[in-house]
Each structure stands twice: as C-alpha cells, then as structure tokens.
Design an enzyme around this catalytic site. Sequence first.
Site, PDB file in Angstrom:
ATOM      1  N   ASP A   1       0.862  -1.177   0.000  1.00  0.00           N
ATOM      2  CA  ASP A   1       0.000   0.000   0.000  1.00  0.00           C
ATOM      3  C   ASP A   1       0.902   1.232   0.000  1.00  0.00           C
ATOM      4  O   ASP A   1       1.845   1.307   0.785  1.00  0.00           O
ATOM      5  CB  ASP A   1      -0.844  -0.027   1.280  1.00  0.00           C
ATOM      6  CG  ASP A   1      -2.231   0.531   1.092  1.00  0.00           C
ATOM      7  OD1 ASP A   1      -2.335   1.663   0.590  1.00  0.00           O
ATOM      8  OD2 ASP A   1      -3.203  -0.154   1.470  1.00  0.00           O
TER       9      ASP A   1
ATOM     10  N   GLU B   1      -6.810   3.813  -5.770  1.00  0.00           N
ATOM     11  CA  GLU B   1      -8.038   3.767  -4.974  1.00  0.00           C
ATOM     12  C   GLU B   1      -8.876   4.999  -5.253  1.00  0.00           C
ATOM     13  O   GLU B   1      -8.428   6.124  -5.001  1.00  0.00           O
ATOM     14  CB  GLU B   1      -7.743   3.697  -3.471  1.00  0.00           C
ATOM     15  CG  GLU B   1      -9.006   3.384  -2.692  1.00  0.00           C
ATOM     16  CD  GLU B   1      -9.110   4.006  -1.305  1.00  0.00           C
ATOM     17  OE1 GLU B   1     -10.066   3.685  -0.590  1.00  0.00           O
ATOM     18  OE2 GLU B   1      -8.238   4.828  -0.943  1.00  0.00           O
TER      19      GLU B   1
ATOM     20  N   ASP C   1      -3.251   4.638  -2.148  1.00  0.00           N
ATOM     21  CA  ASP C   1      -4.321   5.097  -1.258  1.00  0.00           C
ATOM     22  C   ASP C   1      -4.909   6.431  -1.720  1.00  0.00           C
ATOM     23  O   ASP C   1      -4.169   7.369  -2.039  1.00  0.00           O
ATOM     24  CB  ASP C   1      -3.716   5.266   0.151  1.00  0.00           C
ATOM     25  CG  ASP C   1      -4.750   5.522   1.217  1.00  0.00           C
ATOM     26  OD1 ASP C   1      -5.652   4.696   1.374  1.00  0.00           O
ATOM     27  OD2 ASP C   1      -4.643   6.568   1.895  1.00  0.00           O
TER      28      ASP C   1
ATOM     29  N   HIS D   1     -11.447  -2.997   3.508  1.00  0.00           N
ATOM     30  CA  HIS D   1     -11.293  -2.747   4.945  1.00  0.00           C
ATOM     31  C   HIS D   1     -12.008  -1.477   5.404  1.00  0.00           C
ATOM     32  O   HIS D   1     -11.871  -1.085   6.561  1.00  0.00           O
ATOM     33  CB  HIS D   1      -9.797  -2.641   5.266  1.00  0.00           C
ATOM     34  CG  HIS D   1      -9.150  -1.474   4.563  1.00  0.00           C
ATOM     35  ND1 HIS D   1      -9.134  -1.346   3.194  1.00  0.00           N
ATOM     36  CD2 HIS D   1      -8.533  -0.377   5.042  1.00  0.00           C
ATOM     37  CE1 HIS D   1      -8.531  -0.223   2.869  1.00  0.00           C
ATOM     38  NE2 HIS D   1      -8.149   0.384   3.973  1.00  0.00           N
ATOM     39  N   ASP D   2     -12.725  -0.821   4.497  1.00  0.00           N
ATOM     40  CA  ASP D   2     -13.386   0.441   4.842  1.00  0.00           C
ATOM     41  C   ASP D   2     -14.920   0.360   4.845  1.00  0.00           C
ATOM     42  O   ASP D   2     -15.576   1.281   5.332  1.00  0.00           O
ATOM     43  CB  ASP D   2     -12.990   1.537   3.833  1.00  0.00           C
ATOM     44  CG  ASP D   2     -11.527   1.934   3.948  1.00  0.00           C
ATOM     45  OD1 ASP D   2     -10.984   1.888   5.069  1.00  0.00           O
ATOM     46  OD2 ASP D   2     -10.932   2.289   2.915  1.00  0.00           O
TER      47      ASP D   2
HETATM   48  C1  GLC Z   1      -8.213   5.174   2.346  1.00  0.00           C
HETATM   49  C2  GLC Z   1      -7.988   3.935   3.175  1.00  0.00           C
HETATM   50  C3  GLC Z   1      -8.564   4.152   4.545  1.00  0.00           C
HETATM   51  C4  GLC Z   1      -7.828   5.306   5.185  1.00  0.00           C
HETATM   52  C5  GLC Z   1      -7.890   6.548   4.314  1.00  0.00           C
HETATM   53  C6  GLC Z   1      -6.889   7.579   4.749  1.00  0.00           C
HETATM   54  O1  GLC Z   1      -9.544   5.409   2.086  1.00  0.00           O
HETATM   55  O2  GLC Z   1      -8.536   2.823   2.513  1.00  0.00           O
HETATM   56  O3  GLC Z   1      -8.485   3.004   5.345  1.00  0.00           O
HETATM   57  O4  GLC Z   1      -8.381   5.594   6.442  1.00  0.00           O
HETATM   58  O5  GLC Z   1      -7.583   6.265   2.969  1.00  0.00           O
HETATM   59  O6  GLC Z   1      -5.586   7.162   4.456  1.00  0.00           O
END
Ligand code: GLC
Length: 536
Positions: free
Chosen positions: A97, A263, A200, A325-326
């Site tokens: 990541d 992402e 990310d 995971h979100d």
């Molecule tokens: C992304 C990640 C999340 C994180 C956010 C800030 O959305 O998937 O888990 O809290 O970015 O880095």
Amino acid sequence: MTEWWKRAIIYHIYPRSFMDASGDGIGDLQGIRQRLDYLQWLGIDAIWISPVYPSPMADFGYDVTDHCDIDPMFGSVADMDDLIAEAHRHSIKVILDFVPNHTSNEHPWFLESKSSRDNPKRDWYYWKDPKPDGSPPNNWLSRFDGKSAWKWDESTGQYYLHTFLEEQPDLNWRNPEVKEAMLDILRFWFRRGVDGFRVDVSYRVMKDAGFADNPVNPDWKPGMDPSFRVTEQNTKNTADIHLFNRWIRETADEFEDKVTIGEMNLSLPQLARHYGSPERPEFHLPFNFRLIFSAWEARNVGALITEFEATVPEHGWPNWVLSNHDQPRFATRAGREQARNGYLFLLTVRGTPTIYYGDELGMQSVPVPQDKVQDPWELLSPGLGLGRDPVRTPMRWDAGPNAGFCPAGIEPWLPVGDDASSLNVETAKADPASMLSMVKTLIRLRREHEVLISGSCTVLSSTGDVLQYRRGEPGSDSTMLVLLNFSPDEKSADLPADFHGSAEILLSTEMDGAHALRDSSVVLRPNEGLLLRRKR
Ligand code: GLC
C-alpha cells in the site's frame, strides 16, 4: 494476453487481522508468511497488504512516519524481504500500500515543516494564512469528522490542511522535491522485489491549485456523513490528477512487470479516464467500487457489467471489488444467502477480482461493543454506521481459542465473532459444500478455462431476479453462461439457443449435483447461482 495482473486473483490482507505470530493479539508479517500455504492452496496469485510502515496508528497505519521501514508491531524490513521471497516461492506476488496523500504528523518531514515558516520543508505540506477574521482559508472538510480540514498551528500562526485526521497532514505534490522523495519510495520497494502498489486515495492527491471553496451539497441531511455537507469538487478527481497518475505509472514502468492500482470511488465513465491513453497510460487497475456502493440486485449488477464493458478503454482492463477494509462486508450488505452468488460473480465476470480476506468463508461484519471500538472514524462520528472495526476483525483459522488467530489467553485486538467456531478455515476445508470449497473450485475452473479470463462478457438478461451473462462467443465450444438468482424463491430462466439441449452444469453455488436443467431453460433454487457450459 500475458500481463500477470490481468490473469491474477488478488487477495487483500488487513495485516493487523490476518495472523498473529508474535502473540500480542495483532497480526504481523511472520503471521502472513505462516499462512502462505493456505493462500497457495486457495489458488490466489497476489496479496495486497494494507500499510505496515512505522506509524503512531492514529489511522492504523495510514499515518506513516517512515515509508521505507516496517513498524516493529508487524516485524522488520528483513521480515518483509523474507515474506516477499517466500511468497514468490509460493508463486504469489506481493502488492504493498502506498499512502501519497498524507503522512503522519510525527513524520520527520512534517516536524521540520512545522518548525518554522522558513524551514526548507515548509512547502512540503499545505500551509495557509487565516482569513482576516481568523477563520480557516476555505470551507474544505475533513473526511472523518466533517469539521474544517484546516488545523491551526499556534507556534507559526498558520493553518495546515488534513483531508483525514489532523494527525494526517496532506503532502504538497506540486512541490517537485515532495514528488521526487515520494516516487523514490516506490523505487525503494520495487528494488526489494515488490510487484506493485495499491495507491491510497489516489484521486484526492491533487487539490484545486487556487484552493477554491467546495460548493455546498444541497442533498445533505442530518444523519448523513458530516463531511458531505459540501461537495468535493475541488478536493478530489480534479483535472490535474492525471499528472499524478502518470508520475506513478512512469515510475512503475522503470521496472518490469509491476502493477499500479488506484483507490478511487468514482462512476464508471469517470473511472475510465484513470486508465490514461495508450501513449500516456495511467493506472493499470483503477479500483472499481461500484458494487460496494450500489445495490446487489439483478438489474443493477447487469447494468454495471454493460456500462463497464462499454466504458473501459480498449487498452484498459476491468476489475471488480466486493469488500474492503473500509466498508461493511459483502455478506452483510447483500445478506449471507447471497454471499456465494457474489463470489460466483466476482470470479466469472471479466476483469481482475480482489478478494477481501475472510470473504471466502462468507464472513460477515462482526459487531464490536462500544468499549472495544478502535476506529477513529467511529470515535469521531459515532453512531452513523461509519466505523470500520466490524470489517477488520481477525481471520478465523480454526475452531479453537481466538479462532487460531492468536494464542489462547491473549486478547485479539478486535473480537473474532460469535460464529467463529462454525465459520473458519479448518471447518470449511473439511466440508466439500462450504463456501470456501466453492471459491477454491471457482478459482481452479478459472485457471482451467481461459474463456473465464479473456473471453468477452455480455449480459443476456437482468430482468426480474435473475441475472444471466455469457463469457465467450455464442456457439463457440468454450462459451459459458453464468446465472444468478437474487431472490429467496425458485426461479426459471430461459437459455440462449446455442445451449438448448446441450447445457451442462460446471458449478452450482450449492456445491451439489441436484439441479433442474431442461431442454431450453433451467430452474434455479432460492439464492442459487450456476456456471454452465456446452456439452462436448
Ligand atoms: C483510504 C484507506 C482508509 C484510510 C484513508 C486515509 O480510504 O482505505 O483506510 O483511512 O484512505 O488514508
């Protein structure tokens, strides 16, 4: 089609929750290494590991203090080297990541930047003067609490920008030194053998250069995510995000065979632009989250396949995600009865699938009692259902104490869940009709039948509660059909002419031999999905 990431099945590991080898109730790199045999047995091709870099863990690793090291909680750089080598010996690629939008407020860069207005790293982050009345420079809001995204710094008399927690100050990628320092991090890990990066919140990295206010969101109502009071027009997917995408891609292309995954939560036509052009490519795989954010219904899923097939550029390659995971787990959003259909879909639709750890068992989100809440999102915006702990609970390996995730007598960082003794790898492996057995069989079929990877994908019908799509060309020997019954009732579906009298069931989500194939139609049991081919 030779690119490995087009043929691959990616498996997403939340490292705190996969396997705890050190016995502190938190997962680690050695733990992942111990479970490589399982991943190879399942048949996946690549693991993506959420951040394992040194971090104060304000956002559980998405607040990084050193991008080129490993947090002692997870192990060491030597453990990562070892994991990469072992994964490769298991024919598994490793995707890390990359968190480009922000660092931790304890990162040495930020400590320097904050130390004085004339520090050479001042401009590495976004520092702004207050408005004449002392208020923040604009109306941008923080994602986690819906309050101002600007934090006042008393000692230097300016605000800094944080899109997420105030412990996560945003980096200024318009500064060439930041850009170079960050791209060097990718090179550091590529040289160590990492096969790719998931980037990310890639679509938030470039903000409006003029720092214009975001328009007020007329659709916002109390009870909704507080950060959506204004739209995000000037803070995400801005016009020059494609510059950033290209920097990432060009850096990956300095090496051989690397993959970049962005992402972003965008509509499919918007997403399509993040592939770039054949001359100036951007992400190999801009994550497609449509199924996370829309209803699991025949008509919707059918429309999404058709829309994606029409919008993915010719040089691009689709991908699908059901859980991460979100967001709540798929088996919670769609219901346990539909979990198998979800994975039949994910593993037979055209495009690279990403499996979220534990979903292959049919794991649902696990309720986390108030006094055990860990996630800053839940702590800052309680009661709105935004907390992410329930989807990050430990993987279940067996029916023993702590589901085999950590030793007996140690409290895992999140509860394993009441159903862990019945829903776990060991129990599911022993049951040929389990969802795990189904996922493993589907992965094998995907490998055996090229049409499931590279064949065309066409929706034949999606009215009522049954979705039917075809892989490959009508009338060809290799063509296959997928039928999904989204309802709790028995449904009959007509088959296309080339399957009349010649359909054969390759797999039922029920994992049994009972089925009702007629000459030109098929009866699907409640919530059943089928994979059909033509008899040879
Ligand atoms: C992304 C990640 C999340 C994180 C956010 C800030 O959305 O998937 O888990 O809290 O970015 O880095």
